[in-house]
Design a protein around this motif. Sequence first.
Motif, mmCIF file in Angstrom:
data_model
loop_
_atom_site.group_PDB
_atom_site.id
_atom_site.type_symbol
_atom_site.label_atom_id
_atom_site.label_comp_id
_atom_site.label_asym_id
_atom_site.label_seq_id
_atom_site.Cartn_x
_atom_site.Cartn_y
_atom_site.Cartn_z
ATOM 1 N N LEU A 100 0.820 -1.215 0.000
ATOM 2 C CA LEU A 100 0.000 0.000 0.000
ATOM 3 C C LEU A 100 0.853 1.263 0.000
ATOM 4 C CD1 LEU A 100 -2.820 1.374 0.325
ATOM 5 C CD2 LEU A 100 -2.457 1.182 2.803
ATOM 6 N N THR A 101 1.906 1.274 0.805
ATOM 7 C CA THR A 101 2.661 2.506 1.014
ATOM 8 C C THR A 101 3.953 2.594 0.207
ATOM 9 O OG1 THR A 101 3.777 1.500 2.925
ATOM 10 C CG2 THR A 101 1.759 2.743 3.345
ATOM 11 N N THR A 104 5.343 5.679 -2.431
ATOM 12 C CA THR A 104 4.404 6.776 -2.180
ATOM 13 C C THR A 104 4.822 8.064 -2.860
ATOM 14 O OG1 THR A 104 3.742 5.799 -0.060
ATOM 15 C CG2 THR A 104 3.328 8.150 -0.366
ATOM 16 N N SER A 110 -0.332 2.172 -5.918
ATOM 17 C CA SER A 110 -0.461 1.367 -4.708
ATOM 18 C C SER A 110 -0.962 -0.019 -5.066
ATOM 19 C CB SER A 110 -1.448 2.020 -3.737
ATOM 20 O OG SER A 110 -0.903 3.156 -3.131
#
Length: 583
Positions: A100-101, A104, A110
């Motif tokens: 997800l991260t 970034t 993501s």
Amino acid sequence: MNDYLCMRHLEAVEQESEEIEHIIQYEKRPGLERPHPRETRVTTMAISSQPPPDSSQASIGRARMNRNVQPFPASMLDHCTVCLEEQLFSQAIALLSSGLTSGTCTSRPSQVPPIPHLALLATVAVHPSLTTRTADPTKPQAADDALRYLRHVSRLLSPRAAGLDKAFHFTAGSDRNDRSKRAKDRKSETAEVLPIDDANTIRSRYVDQESIWSNADDFWSVVGWAFNCSVKYKHRWQRWRAWLECMLEVLEADLHERTVDGTVTDSLLAQYLLPIGQGRNSKRRLMRAILANGSTKSLAEFNEIWRNETRLAKTTTQTANKKRKLDLDNDEFGDYFDESDEDSPATTARRSRSATAFSSRKASRQPSGDEDEGSEDESTVFDNSGMLGVEAFSGIDSIALRQRIVALLVRFCSTAPQLLLDVEDLFDLYTEFIRPLRLAAFEQFVVPMRAYLSIDSQCSLIQMLLRPLLTSSAPTYDANALTQADFECCYAPFTASTTSAVDNAKVSLLIEGLMRLLWRTGNLQITPRLRKLMGAGIEDRQARVEFDGRRKTGLKAMEDEEAVLAMQASGERLRSVLDLCAT
């Protein structure tokens, strides 16, 4: 510059994680009210000369990256799925969080898992066998990790792009007791609406028979039960409160995105409103859920989501002293397959991809799968029959969540009234339920310290509450925009239609609320006429209160005393506002 932006974003994510951890730590400490992140709680009504921020954007105004999304890599997903099946939830969530991260501060999308994985984590975050009904300290930590991950998904990504609108899907059912049938129906419906290949499936009881999505009839069943827990079962409320806050963030962000795109009919909230019937009585169920207070009637309508949900974890002594007979003819297996071993490695293996036929037969005989025999802790169960004020609704935090749901419905109805009600009809339904509330709770619902409704909506709500309370000599006011002239003519000098101390105190509080709204919008001018009318109204309401010759005791006496004090305090605040604005 890129390094600087990267650093700033990582600091924001870290701060968000600290806030969630702060919430969780407070939830683990019974008897404490959790302060709102980045907000100092005050004990008196705050007066501000500046208009408050638009509450419709309050929750979705966080820094949202809205990054592009791509599927989770197959190899990592397979490893993650195995961890989930083996109930190694924290390890699986660590893998999901990295996808997800990562990247970034770059253009890299993501990585999000398939819908079943997200749906499972929502169950893990609140399931009793992983939170309040286990003595294993690692399980509540896994539930905290699941909640933290879902909140990060909702704040970093679009709910639609992440698939949260499809993962958070309830299966409507009319029979609460036929859980296995609903689980089967959910699986078939999911297969029809959201085709999923075998590589994305998870063989876990938390996906089907123990899933919140198949155990709850709909979202409003969960809302009603959660608020019942806020009064009756405090240990369960600690978990449900965090879960509801996460769900509301998703619903608010999704509704905002759909409103911008003009696709409100496809929003997650629209899905949750589908089971609600067309008649007014059917729509009352929404308000009964939002205002559930742990009463016998409320508990009968909004009952536990999982069987024996409110039981606490068994102590070591209870487990050691417990003796069970062995009767194979009647499917009594003694200590074999005992719930204390439910999450042991051997039991977990039976539920994984190599599950045996016998374990499947056992699961079909015990669809709930994790029913503990521990006794209910009587210290966590309360009777609200004698509660006054906000404690009847479990305090300020619980009331704030209820207001937040109402504000969400207001935004939905203002955008798509044909799907539920127009805003005026919604307020009419809402006021039907909050008008009879005891004074302290009434005050928090209509003139709260933190308003989630916009100023216009708050003004409409207050005026709708005032109409049946005011004396018949007050002119009828039906305009949509309140001006100071209208306030002076139709509200400021008038009393309640009865001599009741409670009714006159409510009128004073509502008039105070209107005056504050005029002030906050910059439309209040202190004139001799306004001072005269306000002073006359304050004195007349206090003089209007009459008591009969009978001596009142108990609850009635407490209500009258509370009302008189509240009316006097409201009058003093009204005069203070006049003096403050005149300087």
